[in-house]
Design a protein around this motif. Structure first.
Motif, PDB file in Angstrom:
ATOM      1  N   SER A 335      45.043  44.531  42.174  1.00  8.66           N
ATOM      2  CA  SER A 335      44.296  43.928  41.070  1.00  8.66           C
ATOM      3  C   SER A 335      44.364  42.415  41.182  1.00  8.66           C
ATOM      4  O   SER A 335      45.226  41.870  41.878  1.00  8.66           O
ATOM      5  CB  SER A 335      44.834  44.398  39.720  1.00  8.66           C
ATOM      6  N   ARG A 336      43.473  41.772  40.466  1.00  2.00           N
ATOM      7  CA  ARG A 336      43.405  40.307  40.540  1.00  2.00           C
ATOM      8  C   ARG A 336      42.703  39.780  39.281  1.00  2.00           C
ATOM      9  O   ARG A 336      41.713  40.368  38.829  1.00  2.00           O
ATOM     10  CB  ARG A 336      42.645  39.892  41.794  1.00  2.00           C
ATOM     11  N   THR A 343      34.963  34.036  30.330  1.00  2.00           N
ATOM     12  CA  THR A 343      34.829  33.281  29.074  1.00  2.00           C
ATOM     13  C   THR A 343      34.513  34.160  27.877  1.00  2.00           C
ATOM     14  O   THR A 343      34.405  33.666  26.752  1.00  2.00           O
ATOM     15  CB  THR A 343      33.719  32.213  29.207  1.00  2.00           C
ATOM     16  N   GLY A 344      34.311  35.456  28.103  1.00  2.00           N
ATOM     17  CA  GLY A 344      33.951  36.353  27.015  1.00  2.00           C
ATOM     18  C   GLY A 344      35.105  36.693  26.100  1.00  2.00           C
ATOM     19  O   GLY A 344      36.248  36.257  26.307  1.00  2.00           O
ATOM     20  N   ALA A 345      34.814  37.517  25.098  1.00  2.00           N
ATOM     21  CA  ALA A 345      35.817  37.892  24.101  1.00  2.00           C
ATOM     22  C   ALA A 345      36.852  38.862  24.646  1.00  2.00           C
ATOM     23  O   ALA A 345      37.902  39.058  24.025  1.00  2.00           O
ATOM     24  CB  ALA A 345      35.118  38.516  22.894  1.00  2.00           C
ATOM     25  N   TYR A 346      36.577  39.457  25.811  1.00  2.00           N
ATOM     26  CA  TYR A 346      37.455  40.485  26.367  1.00  2.00           C
ATOM     27  C   TYR A 346      37.891  40.072  27.773  1.00  2.00           C
ATOM     28  O   TYR A 346      37.172  40.312  28.742  1.00  2.00           O
ATOM     29  CB  TYR A 346      36.732  41.831  26.414  1.00  2.00           C
ATOM     30  N   LYS A 347      39.036  39.412  27.868  1.00  2.00           N
ATOM     31  CA  LYS A 347      39.496  38.932  29.169  1.00  2.00           C
ATOM     32  C   LYS A 347      39.521  40.081  30.180  1.00  2.00           C
ATOM     33  O   LYS A 347      40.065  41.161  29.902  1.00  2.00           O
ATOM     34  CB  LYS A 347      40.890  38.316  29.057  1.00  2.00           C
ATOM     35  N   ALA A 348      38.919  39.830  31.346  1.00  2.00           N
ATOM     36  CA  ALA A 348      38.691  40.905  32.314  1.00  2.00           C
ATOM     37  C   ALA A 348      39.704  40.879  33.450  1.00  2.00           C
ATOM     38  O   ALA A 348      40.386  39.873  33.688  1.00  2.00           O
ATOM     39  CB  ALA A 348      37.272  40.798  32.875  1.00  2.00           C
ATOM     40  N   ILE A 349      39.764  41.979  34.159  1.00  2.00           N
ATOM     41  CA  ILE A 349      40.576  42.115  35.367  1.00  2.00           C
ATOM     42  C   ILE A 349      39.740  42.791  36.437  1.00  2.00           C
ATOM     43  O   ILE A 349      38.904  43.658  36.134  1.00  2.00           O
ATOM     44  CB  ILE A 349      41.873  42.918  35.087  1.00  2.00           C
ATOM     45  N   MET A 350      39.938  42.380  37.671  1.00  2.00           N
ATOM     46  CA  MET A 350      39.319  43.040  38.822  1.00  2.00           C
ATOM     47  C   MET A 350      40.378  43.940  39.445  1.00  2.00           C
ATOM     48  O   MET A 350      41.483  43.495  39.740  1.00  2.00           O
ATOM     49  CB  MET A 350      38.841  41.993  39.831  1.00  2.00           C
ATOM     50  N   LYS A 351      40.052  45.221  39.674  1.00  2.00           N
ATOM     51  CA  LYS A 351      41.090  46.154  40.090  1.00  2.00           C
ATOM     52  C   LYS A 351      40.531  47.284  40.942  1.00  2.00           C
ATOM     53  O   LYS A 351      39.328  47.543  40.965  1.00  2.00           O
ATOM     54  CB  LYS A 351      41.790  46.740  38.860  1.00  2.00           C
ATOM     55  N   GLU A 352      41.449  47.960  41.656  1.00  2.00           N
ATOM     56  CA  GLU A 352      41.156  49.207  42.340  1.00  2.00           C
ATOM     57  C   GLU A 352      41.457  50.364  41.405  1.00  2.00           C
ATOM     58  O   GLU A 352      42.332  50.263  40.543  1.00  2.00           O
ATOM     59  CB  GLU A 352      42.031  49.374  43.584  1.00  2.00           C
ATOM     60  N   GLU A 353      40.752  51.471  41.594  1.00  2.00           N
ATOM     61  CA  GLU A 353      41.084  52.718  40.919  1.00  2.00           C
ATOM     62  C   GLU A 353      41.356  53.774  41.987  1.00  2.00           C
ATOM     63  O   GLU A 353      40.527  53.979  42.883  1.00  2.00           O
ATOM     64  CB  GLU A 353      39.951  53.180  40.001  1.00  2.00           C
ATOM     65  N   ALA A 354      42.506  54.440  41.898  1.00  2.00           N
ATOM     66  CA  ALA A 354      42.933  55.364  42.946  1.00  2.00           C
ATOM     67  C   ALA A 354      41.937  56.490  43.173  1.00  2.00           C
ATOM     68  O   ALA A 354      41.798  56.984  44.293  1.00  2.00           O
ATOM     69  CB  ALA A 354      44.306  55.957  42.600  1.00  2.00           C
ATOM     70  N   THR A 355      41.248  56.906  42.115  1.00  2.00           N
ATOM     71  CA  THR A 355      40.324  58.035  42.251  1.00  2.00           C
ATOM     72  C   THR A 355      38.890  57.606  42.548  1.00  2.00           C
ATOM     73  O   THR A 355      37.982  58.446  42.553  1.00  2.00           O
ATOM     74  CB  THR A 355      40.337  58.886  40.967  1.00  2.00           C
ATOM     75  N   LEU A 356      38.684  56.318  42.803  1.00  2.00           N
ATOM     76  CA  LEU A 356      37.349  55.823  43.158  1.00  2.00           C
ATOM     77  C   LEU A 356      37.439  54.969  44.423  1.00  2.00           C
ATOM     78  O   LEU A 356      37.409  53.739  44.365  1.00  2.00           O
ATOM     79  CB  LEU A 356      36.748  55.015  42.006  1.00  2.00           C
ATOM     80  N   MET A 415      40.732  40.413  47.818  1.00  2.00           N
ATOM     81  CA  MET A 415      41.981  39.784  47.403  1.00  2.00           C
ATOM     82  C   MET A 415      42.070  38.325  47.842  1.00  2.00           C
ATOM     83  O   MET A 415      43.019  37.624  47.490  1.00  2.00           O
ATOM     84  CB  MET A 415      43.168  40.574  47.938  1.00  2.00           C
ATOM     85  N   THR A 416      41.119  37.871  48.637  1.00  2.00           N
ATOM     86  CA  THR A 416      41.036  36.459  49.019  1.00  2.00           C
ATOM     87  C   THR A 416      39.599  36.005  48.787  1.00  2.00           C
ATOM     88  O   THR A 416      38.716  36.811  48.497  1.00  2.00           O
ATOM     89  CB  THR A 416      41.406  36.238  50.494  1.00  2.00           C
ATOM     90  N   ASP A 417      39.361  34.719  48.939  1.00  2.00           N
ATOM     91  CA  ASP A 417      38.005  34.181  48.795  1.00  2.00           C
ATOM     92  C   ASP A 417      37.308  34.035  50.139  1.00  2.00           C
ATOM     93  O   ASP A 417      36.271  33.387  50.245  1.00  2.00           O
ATOM     94  CB  ASP A 417      38.050  32.818  48.099  1.00  2.00           C
ATOM     95  N   GLU A 418      37.884  34.660  51.164  1.00  2.00           N
ATOM     96  CA  GLU A 418      37.302  34.542  52.496  1.00  2.00           C
ATOM     97  C   GLU A 418      36.081  35.441  52.647  1.00  2.00           C
ATOM     98  O   GLU A 418      35.944  36.468  51.982  1.00  2.00           O
ATOM     99  CB  GLU A 418      38.348  34.927  53.555  1.00  2.00           C
ATOM    100  N   TRP A 419      35.200  35.045  53.556  1.00  2.00           N
ATOM    101  CA  TRP A 419      33.995  35.791  53.865  1.00  2.00           C
ATOM    102  C   TRP A 419      34.342  37.206  54.308  1.00  2.00           C
ATOM    103  O   TRP A 419      35.171  37.408  55.184  1.00  2.00           O
ATOM    104  CB  TRP A 419      33.237  35.063  54.970  1.00  2.00           C
ATOM    105  N   TYR A 420      33.684  38.201  53.710  1.00  2.00           N
ATOM    106  CA  TYR A 420      33.930  39.597  54.078  1.00  2.00           C
ATOM    107  C   TYR A 420      33.294  39.896  55.432  1.00  2.00           C
ATOM    108  O   TYR A 420      32.134  39.548  55.677  1.00  2.00           O
ATOM    109  CB  TYR A 420      33.346  40.523  53.011  1.00  2.00           C
TER     110      TYR A 420
END
Length: 604
Positions: A335-336, A343-356, A415-420
């Motif tokens: 996650s990251r 900036t929204g009302a619901y601070k977000a997270i970027m994450k993996e889901e094991a079943t997806l 997980m980094t800002d490097e070019w995929y």
């Protein structure tokens, strides 16, 4: 003198390889091995020429199925053989893979006498493209293709993995073409999903890192490169799988014996540490009594480790659900936090889901505020260049999530800002996202249970991801579409498309059953003509075309996604939340009052 020494090396290698147990490892083995197959094809040419060194043998498992995941297994020969496919670990690695449901392709490749590096990786990449191009004929499941190999075959398998996504690069002073142009399937991807390295030389600048066989004045890598390390070190770097390791590499499993005196096992250990440091999924086994091949390496335990690793890579998080986590096959998802959660009302997270597997989720960090009275609408996203990672769009997608949306993006978490530079994504991944979130919303054990508005789903994508979206447009679960910097190609300009892109015809537009918006980068956007042509053809559903003069790249990587986020959020708020103020931006044409934006509608 040089020719005499080289001949001696080759004779020694051949004699040594023939002395190993029948079917024991790559190289010269007993020609008769009873394999558990339902079908076999021998001497299939993968390059479209008449060369024996461009042929492969194909084996399908005995248990019949509609399709099979694929492992390309490469023999070892110190790159001296061009015809050992029929002796490539058939009684051990190949047999075990077949018994566990994998199709196996064993290719020949050019030797160091036929051609110098990088001809050998060109051959292996041609095999990978052939597997994709001939998938229907041979029942290959191209959602999973792995490379595997022993010794020099392990080298080629490893370098196919660490250079996945890289067609050409510069290593010091050496410009190297890693792709080649062999075969009839140049439009297909040569990326792989995993690799198995059995005793491979992976750092050709450090073959003296341990106690190994002394090759005299001309080592196999010297012959392959027609050079000397002291004279042209960059050439040896270009031959080294370790040189290309980065966080986007597919998973790699390593087997290397402590008693290996041909390729010192410090090679495998260095490789393992580099992969771990880069964050690449990897496992390694270093048998204390293991030599260069032989029974101590090919124990049932090690062979099953290989299968288990491939199974877990292929199934991703699904294996956790089946309780195989006990042996650390699966790990906690990454996650990251991006831009402080948005900036929204619901601070977000970027994450993996094991079943997806092969997806990235952007979601509010605190789901407790959502439920039957406040549900999360869904944005399903496909990436530009059909990249299998949303690295280019994470600011944009994270900001949308922070405004009260669940975003399911195609591809692995960046997980980094490097070019995929990994494999391309699959069009079906968008449908997998919809299937998954509907199941999660109905599952009492899921954190998303009864928190998701599965009747309000937008499918969207940028550039190639927009083509994927249009390919999937007929799905009845979709509420609206958002096509960014994209549009369908027509017959006149189809040749401009990048290989591997989905290419639905313009007739596909008739299958759209929801409101649709095209968000384009103005006339300098390379997709402008295609997108506006789509827009002008759509008359049966409400359609809008918004243009901002920024070109094809959009504003996704700007802080919080820039101007494109403003318009995308307004569209989502109108279409998925019924926001009347947001609707004015489009229905009343108020978007045209925003600096540099233009808006057209078909009047529906």
């Amino acid at each position: 003198m040089k020719r005499t020494l080289l001949s001696t090396i080759m004779l020694c290698m051949a004699s040594w390889l023939m002395a190993q147990p029948a079917g024991g490892f790559g190289g010269f083995q007993a020609p008769q091995v009873d394999l558990p197959t339902s079908q076999e094809w021998k001497d299939v040419n993968y390059a479209g020429d008449d060369q024996a060194y461009h042929t492969c043998d194909i084996y399908l498992p005995k248990k019949e199925a509609e399709s099979y995941p694929v492992v390309i297994h490469i023999y070892g020969s110190a790159w001296f053989s061009n015809s050992s496919k029929g002796m490539a670990d058939l009684g051990t690695i190949v047999k075990t893979l077949l018994e566990n449901g994998y199709a196996v392709v064993c290719p020949n490749h050019r030797s160091s006498m036929d051609a110098k590096w990088p001809a050998q990786i060109h051959d292996i990449r041609a095999v990978i493209r052939f597997v994709r191009g001939e998938a229907k004929k041979y029942k290959f499941d191209t959602s999973f293709i792995a490379t595997s190999g022993f010794s020099s075959g392990g080298h080629l398998a490893s370098i196919a993995a660490t250079t996945t996504g890289t067609k050409q690069t510069k290593v010091g002073t050496v410009d190297i073409d890693l792709e080649g142009n062999l075969g009839n399937y140049l439009q297909e991807s040569s990326d792989v999903n995993a690799a198995c390295d059995w005793s491979g030389p992976v750092d050709l600048t450090a073959m003296d890192c341990g106690e190994g066989m002394k090759m005299g004045d001309n080592s196999p890598e010297d012959v392959l490169l027609n050079s000397k390390l002291a004279k042209e070190p960059d050439k040896y770097l270009s031959l080294s799988a370790t040189n290309y390791v980065d966080p986007n590499d597919p998973p790699v499993i390593i087997f290397h014996g402590d008693q290996d005196r041909v390729v010192p096992n410090c090679q495998g250990k260095m490789f393992f540490e580099l992969l771990k440091a880069a964050g690449v999924k990897t496992e390694a086994t270093f048998p204390a009594d293991g030599s260069h091949g032989g029974p101590q390496m090919y124990t049932e335990e090690n062979l099953q480790k290989m299968v288990h690793f491939l199974d877990c890579v292929r199934q991703k998080g699904a294996c956790c659900k089946d309780k195989c986590c006990k042996d650390k096959c699966c790990k906690e998802g990454k996650s990251r936090i991006v831009e402080d959660g948005g900036t929204g009302a619901y601070k977000a997270i970027m994450k993996e889901e094991a079943t997806l597997p092969e997806h990235t989720v952007f979601v509010p960090q605190d789901l407790s505020v959502f439920g039957s009275k406040k549900l999360l609408p869904v944005l399903v996203w496909g990436n530009g260049a059909c990249a299998n990672s949303p690295w280019e769009h994470m600011n944009f997608l994270n900001e949308i999530a922070s405004q009260g949306y669940l975003v399911l993006a195609t591809g692995i978490i960046p997980m980094t800002d490097e070019w995929y530079k990994g494999p391309m994504s699959r069009t079906e991944q968008q449908i997998e996202s919809i299937d998954w979130i509907i199941k999660q919303n109905a599952d009492p054990t899921s954190p998303y249970y009864n928190k998701v508005d599965v009747k309000n789903i937008c499918v969207a994508g940028m550039s190639c991801g927009g083509l994927q979206t249009l390919f999937n447009c007929a799905d009845p679960r979709i509420k609206t579409l958002m096509i960014c910097n994209s549009g369908l190609f027509n017959q006149e300009n189809a040749g401009q498309a990048v290989g591997g892109m989905p290419m639905p015809p313009k007739e596909k537009l008739k299958e759209i059953h929801t409101p649709i918006i095209y968000i384009l980068g103005g006339e300098t956007d390379i997709a402008y003509g295609n997108g506006m042509d789509d827009f002008h053809r759509i008359s049966h559903v409400p359609a809008y075309a918004a243009n901002f003069p920024v070109g094809h790249g959009g504003t996704y990587r700007e802080p919080h996604g820039g101007e494109f986020t403003v318009v995308a959020l307004a569209w989502l708020n109108w279409q998925l939340k019924g926001d009347k103020e947001a609707a004015k931006l489009f229905k009343n044409g108020e978007l045209k009052n925003r600096k540099n934006w233009t808006l057209e509608t078909n009047g529906k």
